[in-house]
Design an enzyme around this catalytic site. Structure first.
Site, short mmCIF file in Angstrom:
data_model
loop_
_atom_site.label_atom_id
_atom_site.label_comp_id
_atom_site.label_asym_id
_atom_site.label_seq_id
_atom_site.Cartn_x
_atom_site.Cartn_y
_atom_site.Cartn_z
CE1 TYR A 110 -4.09 2.80 0.80
CE2 TYR A 110 -1.77 3.80 2.30
CZ TYR A 110 -3.69 3.95 1.38
OH TYR A 110 -3.67 4.75 1.25
CD GLU A 198 -5.68 4.64 -1.50
OE1 GLU A 198 -6.00 4.58 -0.48
OE2 GLU A 198 -6.81 4.26 -2.71
#
Ligand code: GDP
Ligand code: MN
Length: 390
Positions: A110, A198
Protein backbone atom coordinates in the site's frame (compact mmCIF):
# COMPACT_ATOMS: atom_id res chain seq x y z
CA UNK A 1 -12.78 15.94 -7.82
CA UNK A 2 -12.09 12.24 -7.96
CA UNK A 3 -10.34 10.77 -10.98
CA UNK A 4 -11.07 7.32 -12.31
CA UNK A 5 -8.45 4.58 -12.11
CA UNK A 6 -7.46 4.82 -15.75
CA UNK A 7 -7.10 8.59 -15.56
CA UNK A 8 -4.92 8.28 -12.47
CA UNK A 9 -2.79 5.59 -14.08
CA UNK A 10 -2.36 7.66 -17.21
CA UNK A 11 -1.07 10.53 -15.05
CA UNK A 12 1.22 8.10 -13.19
CA UNK A 13 2.59 6.90 -16.48
CA UNK A 14 3.44 10.46 -17.46
CA UNK A 15 5.51 10.72 -14.28
CA UNK A 16 7.42 7.54 -15.03
CA UNK A 17 5.50 5.41 -12.54
CA UNK A 18 5.21 1.92 -14.02
CA UNK A 19 1.64 0.82 -14.72
CA UNK A 20 0.37 -2.32 -16.48
CA UNK A 21 0.30 -2.32 -20.26
CA UNK A 22 -3.19 -1.10 -21.11
CA UNK A 23 -5.73 -1.52 -23.87
CA UNK A 24 -7.63 1.52 -22.62
CA UNK A 25 -11.27 1.75 -21.65
CA UNK A 26 -14.24 0.41 -23.55
CA UNK A 27 -17.86 1.52 -23.37
CA UNK A 28 -19.20 -1.06 -25.84
CA UNK A 29 -18.55 -4.74 -26.35
CA UNK A 30 -17.52 -4.11 -29.95
CA UNK A 31 -14.45 -2.22 -28.73
CA UNK A 32 -13.14 -5.22 -26.82
CA UNK A 33 -11.06 -7.04 -29.47
CA UNK A 34 -9.05 -3.92 -30.30
CA UNK A 35 -8.55 -3.19 -26.61
CA UNK A 36 -7.29 -6.73 -25.99
CA UNK A 37 -4.84 -6.33 -28.89
CA UNK A 38 -3.56 -3.05 -27.47
CA UNK A 39 -3.13 -4.66 -24.05
CA UNK A 40 -0.87 -7.32 -25.55
CA UNK A 41 -0.99 -10.99 -24.88
CA UNK A 42 -3.21 -12.43 -22.16
CA UNK A 43 -4.17 -13.00 -19.46
CA UNK A 44 -5.96 -9.69 -19.10
CA UNK A 45 -7.75 -7.95 -16.30
CA UNK A 46 -11.11 -6.18 -16.77
CA UNK A 47 -11.85 -3.42 -14.32
CA UNK A 48 -15.09 -1.50 -13.78
CA UNK A 49 -14.31 2.22 -13.84
CA UNK A 50 -16.39 3.61 -11.00
CA UNK A 51 -15.39 6.17 -8.40
CA UNK A 52 -15.15 3.75 -5.50
CA UNK A 53 -12.64 1.33 -4.13
CA UNK A 54 -13.42 -2.22 -3.07
CA UNK A 55 -14.41 -3.18 -6.60
CA UNK A 56 -12.47 -6.41 -6.34
CA UNK A 57 -14.85 -7.82 -3.75
CA UNK A 58 -17.93 -6.51 -5.59
CA UNK A 59 -17.23 -8.25 -8.91
CA UNK A 60 -15.73 -5.21 -10.59
CA UNK A 61 -12.30 -6.77 -11.23
CA UNK A 62 -11.92 -9.94 -13.32
CA UNK A 63 -8.79 -11.67 -14.52
CA UNK A 64 -9.43 -13.62 -17.74
CA UNK A 65 -7.28 -15.94 -19.82
CA UNK A 66 -9.07 -16.13 -23.19
CA UNK A 67 -10.78 -13.61 -25.47
CA UNK A 68 -14.02 -15.56 -25.01
CA UNK A 69 -13.82 -15.19 -21.22
CA UNK A 70 -12.93 -11.53 -21.68
CA UNK A 71 -16.05 -11.08 -23.75
CA UNK A 72 -18.27 -12.75 -21.17
CA UNK A 73 -16.74 -10.68 -18.37
CA UNK A 74 -17.04 -7.42 -20.33
CA UNK A 75 -20.65 -8.16 -21.18
CA UNK A 76 -21.45 -8.77 -17.53
CA UNK A 77 -19.54 -5.72 -16.37
CA UNK A 78 -20.81 -3.07 -18.81
CA UNK A 79 -24.01 -1.62 -17.39
CA UNK A 80 -23.63 -3.56 -14.15
CA UNK A 81 -24.58 -1.79 -10.92
CA UNK A 82 -21.90 -1.97 -8.35
CA UNK A 83 -22.09 -1.25 -4.61
CA UNK A 84 -19.00 -1.40 -2.46
CA UNK A 85 -18.19 -0.35 1.09
CA UNK A 86 -17.28 3.05 -0.36
CA UNK A 87 -20.49 3.85 -2.28
CA UNK A 88 -22.54 4.90 0.78
CA UNK A 89 -25.32 2.39 0.22
CA UNK A 90 -25.99 3.53 -3.33
CA UNK A 91 -24.95 1.61 -6.43
CA UNK A 92 -22.93 2.98 -9.35
CA UNK A 93 -23.55 2.04 -12.95
CA UNK A 94 -20.50 0.80 -14.81
CA UNK A 95 -20.19 2.69 -18.10
CA UNK A 96 -16.51 2.17 -18.76
CA UNK A 97 -14.39 -0.94 -18.39
CA UNK A 98 -10.62 -0.78 -18.36
CA UNK A 99 -8.73 -3.52 -20.14
CA UNK A 100 -5.19 -4.06 -18.83
CA UNK A 101 -2.68 -6.80 -19.33
CA UNK A 102 -2.86 -8.84 -16.12
CA UNK A 103 0.13 -8.88 -13.81
CA UNK A 104 1.51 -11.83 -11.90
CA UNK A 105 1.54 -10.69 -8.33
CA UNK A 106 4.07 -11.83 -5.79
CA UNK A 107 3.50 -9.03 -3.26
CA UNK A 108 0.95 -6.28 -2.70
CA UNK A 109 2.01 -3.05 -1.01
CA UNK A 110 0.00 0.00 0.00
CA UNK A 111 1.35 3.42 -0.93
CA UNK A 112 -0.38 6.78 -0.82
CA UNK A 113 0.11 10.49 -0.28
CA UNK A 114 -2.47 12.37 1.79
CA UNK A 115 -2.70 15.68 3.51
CA UNK A 116 -1.84 15.40 7.20
CA UNK A 117 -3.80 18.20 8.80
CA UNK A 118 -2.09 17.94 12.15
CA UNK A 119 1.40 18.12 10.66
CA UNK A 120 0.13 20.62 8.09
CA UNK A 121 1.93 18.94 5.21
CA UNK A 122 1.50 16.04 2.82
CA UNK A 123 2.50 12.67 4.18
CA UNK A 124 3.45 9.50 2.35
CA UNK A 125 1.75 6.47 3.89
CA UNK A 126 2.97 2.97 3.16
CA UNK A 127 2.27 -0.50 4.38
CA UNK A 128 3.66 -3.90 3.53
CA UNK A 129 0.12 -5.17 3.89
CA UNK A 130 -1.32 -3.86 0.64
CA UNK A 131 -4.60 -4.89 -0.88
CA UNK A 132 -6.19 -4.67 2.57
CA UNK A 133 -8.49 -1.92 3.64
CA UNK A 134 -6.08 0.60 5.04
CA UNK A 135 -8.72 2.06 7.40
CA UNK A 136 -9.08 -1.33 9.07
CA UNK A 137 -5.36 -1.88 9.23
CA UNK A 138 -4.90 1.53 10.85
CA UNK A 139 -7.20 0.40 13.64
CA UNK A 140 -6.11 -3.19 14.10
CA UNK A 141 -2.36 -2.82 13.50
CA UNK A 142 -1.29 0.82 13.56
CA UNK A 143 2.39 -0.16 13.77
CA UNK A 144 2.13 -1.65 10.27
CA UNK A 145 1.55 1.81 8.81
CA UNK A 146 4.64 3.78 7.85
CA UNK A 147 4.70 7.53 7.37
CA UNK A 148 7.06 10.09 5.89
CA UNK A 149 6.21 13.78 5.99
CA UNK A 150 6.74 15.63 2.71
CA UNK A 151 8.19 19.12 2.58
CA UNK A 152 5.92 20.71 -0.06
CA UNK A 153 8.72 22.87 -1.41
CA UNK A 154 11.14 19.94 -1.83
CA UNK A 155 9.00 16.86 -2.35
CA UNK A 156 9.85 13.49 -0.85
CA UNK A 157 13.60 13.28 -0.18
CA UNK A 158 15.40 10.21 -1.49
CA UNK A 159 16.58 9.24 2.00
CA UNK A 160 12.95 9.22 3.12
CA UNK A 161 11.95 7.03 0.18
CA UNK A 162 14.87 4.67 0.95
CA UNK A 163 13.83 4.50 4.59
CA UNK A 164 10.35 3.44 3.46
CA UNK A 165 11.84 0.89 1.08
CA UNK A 166 13.87 -0.71 3.89
CA UNK A 167 10.96 -0.80 6.28
CA UNK A 168 8.71 -2.27 3.58
CA UNK A 169 11.44 -4.88 2.90
CA UNK A 170 11.56 -4.04 -0.79
CA UNK A 171 14.12 -6.44 -2.33
CA UNK A 172 17.54 -4.80 -2.86
CA UNK A 173 17.47 -4.70 -6.67
CA UNK A 174 14.08 -2.90 -6.62
CA UNK A 175 15.04 -0.21 -4.14
CA UNK A 176 16.10 2.40 -6.73
CA UNK A 177 12.86 1.84 -8.65
CA UNK A 178 10.85 2.17 -5.45
CA UNK A 179 12.61 5.41 -4.53
CA UNK A 180 11.84 6.93 -7.94
CA UNK A 181 8.26 5.72 -7.75
CA UNK A 182 7.59 7.10 -4.27
CA UNK A 183 9.17 10.45 -5.15
CA UNK A 184 7.14 10.66 -8.36
CA UNK A 185 3.96 9.87 -6.46
CA UNK A 186 4.64 12.75 -4.06
CA UNK A 187 5.32 14.95 -7.11
CA UNK A 188 1.93 14.00 -8.63
CA UNK A 189 0.29 14.94 -5.33
CA UNK A 190 1.91 18.37 -5.31
CA UNK A 191 1.53 19.11 -9.02
CA UNK A 192 -2.16 18.18 -9.10
CA UNK A 193 -3.13 19.95 -5.85
CA UNK A 194 -4.37 16.59 -4.68
CA UNK A 195 -5.85 15.72 -1.34
CA UNK A 196 -5.18 12.03 -2.00
CA UNK A 197 -3.01 10.02 -4.37
CA UNK A 198 -3.23 6.32 -3.72
CA UNK A 199 -1.76 3.14 -5.17
CA UNK A 200 -3.41 0.09 -3.67
CA UNK A 201 -1.98 -2.26 -4.49
CA UNK A 202 1.51 -1.41 -5.64
CA UNK A 203 2.70 -4.86 -6.64
CA UNK A 204 5.97 -6.65 -7.03
CA UNK A 205 5.36 -8.88 -10.03
CA UNK A 206 6.52 -12.44 -10.58
CA UNK A 207 9.52 -11.08 -12.46
CA UNK A 208 10.37 -8.65 -9.63
CA UNK A 209 9.09 -5.41 -11.15
CA UNK A 210 7.20 -2.74 -9.24
CA UNK A 211 3.88 -1.86 -10.89
CA UNK A 212 1.03 0.44 -9.82
CA UNK A 213 -1.90 -1.92 -10.31
CA UNK A 214 -4.57 0.50 -9.15
CA UNK A 215 -4.68 4.28 -8.91
CA UNK A 216 -6.76 6.91 -7.25
CA UNK A 217 -6.37 10.68 -7.32
CA UNK A 218 -8.60 13.17 -5.54
CA UNK A 219 -7.99 16.77 -6.54
CA UNK A 220 -8.85 19.59 -4.15
CA UNK A 221 -11.85 21.33 -5.75
CA UNK A 222 -10.55 24.68 -4.55
CA UNK A 223 -7.56 24.30 -6.84
CA UNK A 224 -9.47 23.30 -9.98
CA UNK A 225 -9.22 26.81 -11.34
CA UNK A 226 -5.49 26.29 -11.85
CA UNK A 227 -5.64 22.65 -12.87
CA UNK A 228 -6.04 23.45 -16.55
CA UNK A 229 -5.60 19.84 -17.73
CA UNK A 230 -8.67 18.86 -15.68
CA UNK A 231 -10.83 21.78 -16.78
CA UNK A 232 -13.95 20.62 -18.57
CA UNK A 233 -13.66 17.10 -17.26
CA UNK A 234 -17.06 15.75 -16.33
CA UNK A 235 -17.43 14.63 -12.75
CA UNK A 236 -18.60 11.09 -12.15
CA UNK A 237 -21.72 9.61 -10.66
CA UNK A 238 -20.35 9.21 -7.14
CA UNK A 239 -20.37 12.94 -6.70
CA UNK A 240 -23.43 13.55 -8.88
CA UNK A 241 -25.44 14.75 -5.91
CA UNK A 242 -22.67 17.09 -4.81
CA UNK A 243 -22.49 18.49 -8.31
CA UNK A 244 -26.24 18.91 -8.58
CA UNK A 245 -26.23 20.76 -5.25
CA UNK A 246 -23.39 23.01 -6.32
CA UNK A 247 -25.35 24.11 -9.39
CA UNK A 248 -28.13 25.53 -7.23
CA UNK A 249 -25.80 27.05 -4.65
CA UNK A 250 -26.20 24.41 -1.97
CA UNK A 251 -23.23 22.79 -0.26
CA UNK A 252 -23.83 19.10 0.11
CA UNK A 253 -21.50 16.37 1.29
CA UNK A 254 -22.69 12.77 1.47
CA UNK A 255 -22.00 10.82 4.66
CA UNK A 256 -22.68 7.32 5.95
CA UNK A 257 -25.69 7.74 8.24
CA UNK A 258 -29.45 7.64 7.67
CA UNK A 259 -30.75 11.03 8.79
CA UNK A 260 -30.99 13.50 5.92
CA UNK A 261 -30.24 16.99 7.22
CA UNK A 262 -31.29 20.30 5.70
CA UNK A 263 -29.87 23.30 7.46
CA UNK A 264 -29.07 26.92 6.70
CA UNK A 265 -25.57 28.04 7.52
CA UNK A 266 -22.46 25.88 7.82
CA UNK A 267 -22.04 26.51 11.54
CA UNK A 268 -25.61 25.52 12.34
CA UNK A 269 -25.17 22.49 10.08
CA UNK A 270 -22.14 21.35 12.05
CA UNK A 271 -23.88 21.97 15.35
CA UNK A 272 -26.91 20.01 14.16
CA UNK A 273 -24.79 17.08 13.08
CA UNK A 274 -23.08 16.98 16.45
CA UNK A 275 -26.45 17.09 18.17
CA UNK A 276 -27.81 14.27 16.00
CA UNK A 277 -24.76 12.21 16.93
CA UNK A 278 -25.26 13.06 20.61
CA UNK A 279 -28.86 11.87 20.35
CA UNK A 280 -27.57 8.51 19.10
CA UNK A 281 -28.16 9.06 15.39
CA UNK A 282 -25.98 9.42 12.35
CA UNK A 283 -26.36 12.09 9.63
CA UNK A 284 -26.63 10.99 5.99
CA UNK A 285 -25.18 14.24 4.77
CA UNK A 286 -24.00 17.72 5.44
CA UNK A 287 -26.30 20.15 3.65
CA UNK A 288 -26.24 23.90 3.87
CA UNK A 289 -29.00 25.59 1.85
CA UNK A 290 -27.32 28.93 2.43
CA UNK A 291 -28.52 32.06 4.13
CA UNK A 292 -31.24 32.73 1.55
CA UNK A 293 -33.14 29.44 1.75
CA UNK A 294 -35.81 30.24 -0.83
CA UNK A 295 -38.62 27.82 -1.69
CA UNK A 296 -36.73 26.93 -4.85
CA UNK A 297 -33.63 26.05 -2.91
CA UNK A 298 -35.52 24.13 -0.26
CA UNK A 299 -37.22 22.13 -3.04
CA UNK A 300 -33.88 21.42 -4.67
CA UNK A 301 -32.43 20.44 -1.31
CA UNK A 302 -35.30 18.01 -0.58
CA UNK A 303 -34.84 16.43 -3.99
CA UNK A 304 -31.13 15.98 -3.42
CA UNK A 305 -31.66 14.55 0.06
CA UNK A 306 -34.28 12.06 -1.03
CA UNK A 307 -32.12 10.73 -3.86
CA UNK A 308 -29.90 9.23 -1.21
CA UNK A 309 -31.57 5.89 -0.57
CA UNK A 310 -30.03 5.54 2.85
CA UNK A 311 -32.15 8.40 4.18
CA UNK A 312 -34.72 7.07 6.65
CA UNK A 313 -35.80 10.41 8.14
CA UNK A 314 -35.29 14.06 7.26
CA UNK A 315 -34.42 16.74 9.75
CA UNK A 316 -34.93 20.37 8.73
CA UNK A 317 -33.31 22.86 11.05
CA UNK A 318 -33.58 26.41 9.83
CA UNK A 319 -32.87 29.62 11.60
CA UNK A 320 -34.84 32.55 10.26
CA UNK A 321 -32.55 35.50 10.51
CA UNK A 322 -32.51 37.42 7.29
CA UNK A 323 -35.20 35.09 5.97
CA UNK A 324 -38.37 35.03 8.06
CA UNK A 325 -39.65 31.71 9.44
CA UNK A 326 -43.07 32.13 7.81
CA UNK A 327 -41.38 32.46 4.44
CA UNK A 328 -39.32 29.39 5.17
CA UNK A 329 -42.43 27.46 6.24
CA UNK A 330 -44.08 28.42 2.96
CA UNK A 331 -40.96 27.27 1.19
CA UNK A 332 -41.06 23.92 2.94
CA UNK A 333 -44.74 23.46 2.10
CA UNK A 334 -44.19 24.52 -1.49
CA UNK A 335 -41.28 22.11 -1.75
CA UNK A 336 -43.31 19.23 -0.30
CA UNK A 337 -45.83 19.64 -3.13
CA UNK A 338 -43.04 18.90 -5.57
CA UNK A 339 -41.32 16.00 -3.89
CA UNK A 340 -42.55 12.59 -2.96
CA UNK A 341 -41.78 12.48 0.73
CA UNK A 342 -41.80 8.85 1.83
CA UNK A 343 -39.86 9.18 5.06
CA UNK A 344 -40.72 10.96 8.32
CA UNK A 345 -39.96 14.66 8.40
CA UNK A 346 -38.96 16.62 11.48
CA UNK A 347 -38.89 20.41 11.25
CA UNK A 348 -37.43 22.84 13.69
CA UNK A 349 -37.71 26.54 12.99
CA UNK A 350 -36.33 29.32 15.11
CA UNK A 351 -35.97 33.05 14.68
CA UNK A 352 -37.99 35.88 13.20
CA UNK A 353 -41.74 35.16 12.92
CA UNK A 354 -41.27 31.65 14.25
CA UNK A 355 -44.83 31.43 15.65
CA UNK A 356 -46.32 32.33 12.29
CA UNK A 357 -44.06 29.78 10.59
CA UNK A 358 -45.08 27.00 12.94
CA UNK A 359 -48.75 27.90 12.58
CA UNK A 360 -48.50 27.58 8.79
CA UNK A 361 -46.90 24.16 9.09
CA UNK A 362 -49.45 22.96 11.66
CA UNK A 363 -52.41 24.15 9.64
CA UNK A 364 -51.15 22.71 6.39
CA UNK A 365 -52.04 19.12 7.39
CA UNK A 366 -48.79 17.99 5.84
CA UNK A 367 -47.42 15.02 7.74
CA UNK A 368 -44.48 16.31 9.69
CA UNK A 369 -43.28 16.53 13.24
CA UNK A 370 -42.53 19.95 14.68
CA UNK A 371 -39.78 20.37 17.18
CA UNK A 372 -39.04 23.28 19.47
CA UNK A 373 -35.39 23.00 20.30
CA UNK A 374 -32.45 21.52 18.45
CA UNK A 375 -32.15 18.78 21.08
CA UNK A 376 -35.86 17.97 20.72
CA UNK A 377 -35.51 17.91 16.93
CA UNK A 378 -32.47 15.64 16.98
CA UNK A 379 -34.14 13.17 19.33
CA UNK A 380 -37.32 13.11 17.23
CA UNK A 381 -35.33 12.56 14.03
CA UNK A 382 -33.31 9.74 15.61
CA UNK A 383 -36.49 8.05 16.86
CA UNK A 384 -38.14 8.48 13.44
CA UNK A 385 -35.15 7.01 11.60
CA UNK A 386 -35.02 4.04 13.96
CA UNK A 387 -38.73 3.43 13.54
CA UNK A 388 -38.48 3.60 9.78
CA UNK A 389 -35.59 1.16 9.80
CA UNK A 390 -37.69 -1.60 11.32
P1 GDP B 1 -10.25 -2.24 -5.88
O1 GDP B 1 -10.75 -3.49 -5.22
O2 GDP B 1 -11.37 -1.37 -6.34
O3 GDP B 1 -9.27 -1.50 -5.05
O4 GDP B 1 -9.49 -2.72 -7.23
P2 GDP B 1 -7.96 -3.13 -7.47
O5 GDP B 1 -7.54 -2.60 -8.76
O6 GDP B 1 -7.13 -2.75 -6.32
O7 GDP B 1 -8.02 -4.71 -7.59
C1 GDP B 1 -8.44 -5.51 -6.52
C2 GDP B 1 -7.61 -6.77 -6.45
O8 GDP B 1 -7.72 -7.51 -7.65
C3 GDP B 1 -6.11 -6.50 -6.30
O9 GDP B 1 -5.74 -6.29 -4.96
C4 GDP B 1 -5.52 -7.75 -6.86
O10 GDP B 1 -5.45 -8.76 -5.86
C5 GDP B 1 -6.52 -8.19 -7.93
N1 GDP B 1 -5.99 -7.81 -9.24
C6 GDP B 1 -6.14 -6.61 -9.87
N2 GDP B 1 -5.44 -6.60 -11.02
C7 GDP B 1 -4.83 -7.80 -11.11
C8 GDP B 1 -3.94 -8.38 -12.07
O11 GDP B 1 -3.51 -7.81 -13.05
N3 GDP B 1 -3.53 -9.67 -11.82
C9 GDP B 1 -3.94 -10.36 -10.72
N4 GDP B 1 -3.49 -11.60 -10.54
N5 GDP B 1 -4.76 -9.83 -9.80
C10 GDP B 1 -5.20 -8.58 -9.99
MN1 MN C 1 -7.35 -0.99 -5.10
Amino acid sequence: MKLLEYEAKSIFSGYGIPVPRTGGVITKLGQLPAALRRAGKGPWVLKAQVLAGGRGKAGGVKVVKTPADARAAAQAMLGMRIATHQTHGAALTVREVLIDQASRISREIYLSVVLDRREACPVVIASAEGGMQIEELAKSKPEAILKEAVDPSRGLESFQARRLAFRLRIPGPQIPAFVRLAQSLARVFLDYDASLVEVNPLVITGSGELVALDGKIVVDDNALFRQKTLAGRKDGEASALELQAKKVGISYIGLDGDIGCMINGAGLAMGTMDTVALAGGSPANFLDVGGGATAKQVTAAFKILLKDRKVKAVLVNIFGGIMRCDVIAQGVLEALKNVNMKVPLVVRLEGTNVEEGKRLLKESRVRLTLADTLWDAAQKAVTAAKGAGK
